[in-house]
Motif scaffolding. Structure first.
Motif, PDB file in Angstrom:
ATOM      1  N   PRO A 194      -3.710  -9.013  -1.130  1.00 34.02           N
ATOM      2  CA  PRO A 194      -4.684  -9.171  -0.056  1.00 34.02           C
ATOM      3  C   PRO A 194      -4.001  -9.381   1.303  1.00 34.02           C
ATOM      4  CG  PRO A 194      -5.372 -10.429  -1.970  1.00 34.02           C
ATOM      5  CD  PRO A 194      -3.990  -9.938  -2.263  1.00 34.02           C
ATOM      6  N   GLY A 195      -4.367  -8.536   2.252  1.00 36.00           N
ATOM      7  CA  GLY A 195      -3.816  -8.630   3.591  1.00 36.00           C
ATOM      8  C   GLY A 195      -2.520  -7.886   3.805  1.00 36.00           C
ATOM      9  N   ALA A 196      -1.858  -7.450   2.724  1.00 38.40           N
ATOM     10  CA  ALA A 196      -0.572  -6.759   2.862  1.00 38.40           C
ATOM     11  C   ALA A 196      -0.777  -5.377   3.466  1.00 38.40           C
ATOM     12  CB  ALA A 196       0.109  -6.635   1.502  1.00 38.40           C
ATOM     13  N   THR A 213      -6.902   1.608  -5.339  1.00 40.05           N
ATOM     14  CA  THR A 213      -6.731   0.356  -6.083  1.00 40.05           C
ATOM     15  C   THR A 213      -6.178  -0.736  -5.176  1.00 40.05           C
ATOM     16  OG1 THR A 213      -6.324   1.605  -8.124  1.00 40.05           O
ATOM     17  CG2 THR A 213      -5.661  -0.705  -8.099  1.00 40.05           C
ATOM     18  N   LEU A 214      -5.185  -0.398  -4.362  1.00 39.54           N
ATOM     19  CA  LEU A 214      -4.646  -1.374  -3.411  1.00 39.54           C
ATOM     20  C   LEU A 214      -5.742  -1.880  -2.481  1.00 39.54           C
ATOM     21  CD1 LEU A 214      -1.334   0.460  -2.455  1.00 39.54           C
ATOM     22  CD2 LEU A 214      -1.477  -1.756  -3.623  1.00 39.54           C
ATOM     23  N   ALA A 215      -6.575  -0.961  -1.971  1.00 34.42           N
ATOM     24  CA  ALA A 215      -7.626  -1.355  -1.036  1.00 34.42           C
ATOM     25  C   ALA A 215      -8.652  -2.263  -1.706  1.00 34.42           C
ATOM     26  CB  ALA A 215      -8.304  -0.107  -0.466  1.00 34.42           C
ATOM     27  N   ARG A 216      -8.997  -1.959  -2.963  1.00 34.38           N
ATOM     28  CA  ARG A 216      -9.972  -2.798  -3.663  1.00 34.38           C
ATOM     29  C   ARG A 216      -9.456  -4.223  -3.850  1.00 34.38           C
ATOM     30  NH1 ARG A 216     -10.189   1.883  -7.308  1.00 34.38           N
ATOM     31  NH2 ARG A 216     -11.929   3.216  -6.656  1.00 34.38           N
ATOM     32  N   LEU A 217      -8.131  -4.369  -3.901  1.00 32.21           N
ATOM     33  CA  LEU A 217      -7.532  -5.693  -4.074  1.00 32.21           C
ATOM     34  C   LEU A 217      -7.209  -6.361  -2.740  1.00 32.21           C
ATOM     35  CD1 LEU A 217      -5.213  -4.930  -7.116  1.00 32.21           C
ATOM     36  CD2 LEU A 217      -7.323  -6.260  -7.102  1.00 32.21           C
ATOM     37  N   GLY A 218      -7.629  -5.747  -1.645  1.00 32.73           N
ATOM     38  CA  GLY A 218      -7.529  -6.421  -0.361  1.00 32.73           C
ATOM     39  C   GLY A 218      -6.378  -6.010   0.521  1.00 32.73           C
ATOM     40  N   ALA A 219      -5.564  -5.047   0.098  1.00 30.77           N
ATOM     41  CA  ALA A 219      -4.485  -4.582   0.958  1.00 30.77           C
ATOM     42  C   ALA A 219      -5.044  -3.738   2.101  1.00 30.77           C
ATOM     43  CB  ALA A 219      -3.478  -3.770   0.147  1.00 30.77           C
ATOM     44  N   ARG A 220      -4.316  -3.707   3.206  1.00 28.53           N
ATOM     45  CA  ARG A 220      -4.651  -2.835   4.330  1.00 28.53           C
ATOM     46  C   ARG A 220      -3.852  -1.557   4.147  1.00 28.53           C
ATOM     47  NH1 ARG A 220      -3.383  -6.751   9.246  1.00 28.53           N
ATOM     48  NH2 ARG A 220      -1.803  -7.471   7.755  1.00 28.53           N
ATOM     49  N   LEU A 253       4.743  -2.498   2.263  1.00 32.12           N
ATOM     50  CA  LEU A 253       4.815  -2.003   0.889  1.00 32.12           C
ATOM     51  C   LEU A 253       4.686  -0.492   0.951  1.00 32.12           C
ATOM     52  CD1 LEU A 253       2.275  -4.504  -0.737  1.00 32.12           C
ATOM     53  CD2 LEU A 253       4.704  -4.878  -0.232  1.00 32.12           C
ATOM     54  N   LEU A 254       5.684   0.220   0.431  1.00 33.41           N
ATOM     55  CA  LEU A 254       5.718   1.683   0.534  1.00 33.41           C
ATOM     56  C   LEU A 254       5.689   2.286  -0.863  1.00 33.41           C
ATOM     57  CD1 LEU A 254       6.042   4.163   2.407  1.00 33.41           C
ATOM     58  CD2 LEU A 254       8.527   3.892   2.158  1.00 33.41           C
ATOM     59  N   PHE A 255       4.645   3.080  -1.139  1.00 31.49           N
ATOM     60  CA  PHE A 255       4.483   3.722  -2.438  1.00 31.49           C
ATOM     61  C   PHE A 255       4.667   5.225  -2.269  1.00 31.49           C
ATOM     62  CE2 PHE A 255       2.300  -0.269  -2.675  1.00 31.49           C
ATOM     63  CZ  PHE A 255       2.496  -0.713  -3.979  1.00 31.49           C
ATOM     64  N   GLY A 275      12.316  -5.894   5.631  1.00 38.65           N
ATOM     65  CA  GLY A 275      11.556  -6.496   4.542  1.00 38.65           C
ATOM     66  C   GLY A 275      10.681  -5.542   3.754  1.00 38.65           C
ATOM     67  N   THR A 276      10.680  -4.255   4.103  1.00 42.80           N
ATOM     68  CA  THR A 276       9.861  -3.281   3.379  1.00 42.80           C
ATOM     69  C   THR A 276      10.283  -3.209   1.914  1.00 42.80           C
ATOM     70  OG1 THR A 276       9.542  -1.964   5.372  1.00 42.80           O
ATOM     71  CG2 THR A 276       9.138  -0.871   3.265  1.00 42.80           C
ATOM     72  N   ILE A 277       9.300  -3.089   1.027  1.00 40.83           N
ATOM     73  CA  ILE A 277       9.539  -2.924  -0.409  1.00 40.83           C
ATOM     74  C   ILE A 277       9.082  -1.527  -0.794  1.00 40.83           C
ATOM     75  CG2 ILE A 277       9.004  -3.772  -2.721  1.00 40.83           C
ATOM     76  CD1 ILE A 277       8.423  -6.490  -1.456  1.00 40.83           C
ATOM     77  N   VAL A 278       9.948  -0.777  -1.502  1.00 38.16           N
ATOM     78  CA  VAL A 278       9.687   0.624  -1.834  1.00 38.16           C
ATOM     79  C   VAL A 278       9.513   0.767  -3.338  1.00 38.16           C
ATOM     80  CG1 VAL A 278      10.521   2.991  -1.611  1.00 38.16           C
ATOM     81  CG2 VAL A 278      11.136   1.293   0.125  1.00 38.16           C
ATOM     82  N   ALA A 279       8.426   1.416  -3.744  1.00 36.69           N
ATOM     83  CA  ALA A 279       8.140   1.655  -5.166  1.00 36.69           C
ATOM     84  C   ALA A 279       7.856   3.131  -5.392  1.00 36.69           C
ATOM     85  CB  ALA A 279       6.941   0.814  -5.626  1.00 36.69           C
ATOM     86  N   GLY A 280       8.281   3.634  -6.544  1.00 34.92           N
ATOM     87  CA  GLY A 280       8.064   5.033  -6.897  1.00 34.92           C
ATOM     88  C   GLY A 280       6.851   5.219  -7.786  1.00 34.92           C
ATOM     89  N   VAL A 281       6.108   6.301  -7.508  1.00 35.55           N
ATOM     90  CA  VAL A 281       4.936   6.665  -8.302  1.00 35.55           C
ATOM     91  C   VAL A 281       5.181   7.982  -9.037  1.00 35.55           C
ATOM     92  CG1 VAL A 281       2.463   7.229  -8.203  1.00 35.55           C
ATOM     93  CG2 VAL A 281       3.416   5.472  -6.681  1.00 35.55           C
ATOM     94  N   GLY A 282       5.907   8.908  -8.419  1.00 35.04           N
ATOM     95  CA  GLY A 282       6.097  10.238  -8.967  1.00 35.04           C
ATOM     96  C   GLY A 282       7.033  10.277 -10.155  1.00 35.04           C
ATOM     97  N   HIS A 283       7.043  11.430 -10.829  1.00 36.59           N
ATOM     98  CA  HIS A 283       7.792  11.573 -12.077  1.00 36.59           C
ATOM     99  C   HIS A 283       9.290  11.398 -11.884  1.00 36.59           C
ATOM    100  CE1 HIS A 283       8.909  13.042 -16.030  1.00 36.59           C
ATOM    101  NE2 HIS A 283       9.719  13.903 -15.462  1.00 36.59           N
ATOM    102  N   ARG A 284       9.847  11.900 -10.792  1.00 38.17           N
ATOM    103  CA  ARG A 284      11.290  11.819 -10.559  1.00 38.17           C
ATOM    104  C   ARG A 284      11.611  10.815  -9.457  1.00 38.17           C
ATOM    105  NH1 ARG A 284      14.552  15.582 -12.855  1.00 38.17           N
ATOM    106  NH2 ARG A 284      13.529  17.281 -13.951  1.00 38.17           N
TER     107      ARG A 284
END
Length: 388
Positions: A194-196, A213-220, A253-255, A275-284
């Protein structure tokens, strides 16, 4: 519920998964006979839902030889499959070179059918001239479909692309991936949403699911998308939309959900906020230019274990950027993959499409799930969801 066919796979996660996969059980019961006696070479993330598919195919009389993808194999599941008699190659810590070696070993079974994930089996089979008894296969991902469709010549056998299914894009990619990616992120970081300020790069079905999903949980939520139709869809879902370089300085937060290599290159790395946090969603795990990141990194502090680590890169200008699991799929490195019901649908499409390849004279080349198969499974899913 009695599941006698699982008696050989003694694994609680597999047992639990299959108890909640009625579509897959019914599909293999109805169509599995055409797969009896067939050798199936499989490359798929090795986790309990995959083990459930393997158990059912084996019960139907198929012979499965399996490998996973680097960084996502759940070793306890792989060990349970080996103990049941399935030939399994690979561990969670496999390197890309070891993975390619496992691909060759899987193809050495002289398969009749391929069940592929990322195009690795299909491309390797074509490079080797094709196993003698190969009649066709399936491909799980858009990444793999792009590889196959970019080949100089199309495969001389049918390849059914599961991700071309409207049904899969809706149920598994949008709703399943959206939930599991966000769950994996929370597991990996223990941070509040929330708020991130979160930015999702790519607004295909997976990126859409993650952003919503992020938006439903309160992220911007902001979205970077080059396709105007998808960008419009993101705007109409209420997200801020803009060029990636403009969004990055305000992102925390970077997806990454484009499926394309090098999306975050030197210029984008320079634009990232401290402080950015990077997460992968794609197959590779290739959407970050690793050479550019290494060139800017003065030191790295690692938390966690190999495969699900948090690597804090301290850059030469003093900024810190955290990369989760090397941008491998966060829903598999830090969570249990897509929800069981979503994978019930996805693996049902796999099993039914394999049966179609084995039984029907499909045209060669990459192609969508047969329309009648897609509609049949959609109707079955609607019936089950509305039965209560």
């Amino acid at each position: 519920m009695s599941l006698p066919f699982l008696s050989a796979v003694r694994h609680d996660g597999t047992d639990w998964a299959l108890r909640h996969m009625p579509l897959l059980r019914e599909t293999v019961r109805r169509h599995g006979a055409v797969l009896a006696g067939k050798r199936i070479a499989m490359c798929l993330h090795i986790e309990p839902k995959t083990a459930a598919l393997v158990a059912l195919l084996t019960e139907a009389g198929a012979e499965v030889t399996l490998t996973g993808s680097p960084g996502t194999t759940q070793d306890d599941t792989a060990d349970a499959l080996r103990a049941s008699g399935t030939t399994v190659y690979g561990r969670r810590d496999d390197t890309p070179d070891r993975h390619r070696h496992h691909i060759d070993r899987v193809l050495a079974c002289d398969p009749h059918l391929l069940l592929d994930n990322g195009g690795d089996l299909t491309v390797a089979a074509l490079e080797g001239g094709g196993p003698p008894h190969l009649v066709g296969g399936t491909e799980e991902t858009t990444t793999g479909a792009l590889r196959i469709r970019a080949l100089p010549s199309p495969p001389p056998f049918p390849v059914v692309v599961i991700n071309d299914s409207r049904l899969k894009l809706l149920v598994e990619n949008e709703f399943g991936v959206g939930q599991s990616v966000v769950q994996g992120f929370m597991n990996a970081t223990n941070l509040m949403l929330p708020g991130a300020r979160a930015t999702v790069v790519g607004y295909g079905p997976c990126g859409l699911g993650v952003a919503n999903t992020l938006a439903r949980l309160g992220a911007r939520v902001s979205v970077a998308e080059t396709d105007p139709y998808r960008a419009l869809e993101a705007v109409m879902h209420g997200h801020e939309v803009g060029p990636l370089d403009t969004l990055l300085p305000r992102t925390r937060l970077l997806f990454l959900a484009t499926g394309h290599p090098g999306v975050v290159g030197a210029d984008q790395l320079d634009a990232l906020a401290d402080g950015t946090i990077v997460a992968g969603v794609g197959h590779r795990a290739w959407e970050v230019d690793q050479a550019a990141l290494a060139a800017r990194t003065a030191s790295i502090r690692r938390y966690g274990t190999a495969g699900d680590e948090r690597a804090v890169h301290r850059l030469s200008d003093g900024r810190e950027i955290t990369v989760l699991a090397g941008t491998a799929m966060i829903n598999l490195t830090a969570a249990k993959g897509n929800p069981i019901q979503a994978m019930d649908l996805g693996l049902t499409l796999q099993a039914r499409s394999l049966a179609a390849v084995a039984a029907l004279p499909l045209a060669p080349g990459a192609q969508p799930v047969p329309a009648d198969v897609d509609r049949e499974i959609a109707a079955s899913l609607v019936a089950r969801l509305t039965a209560d």
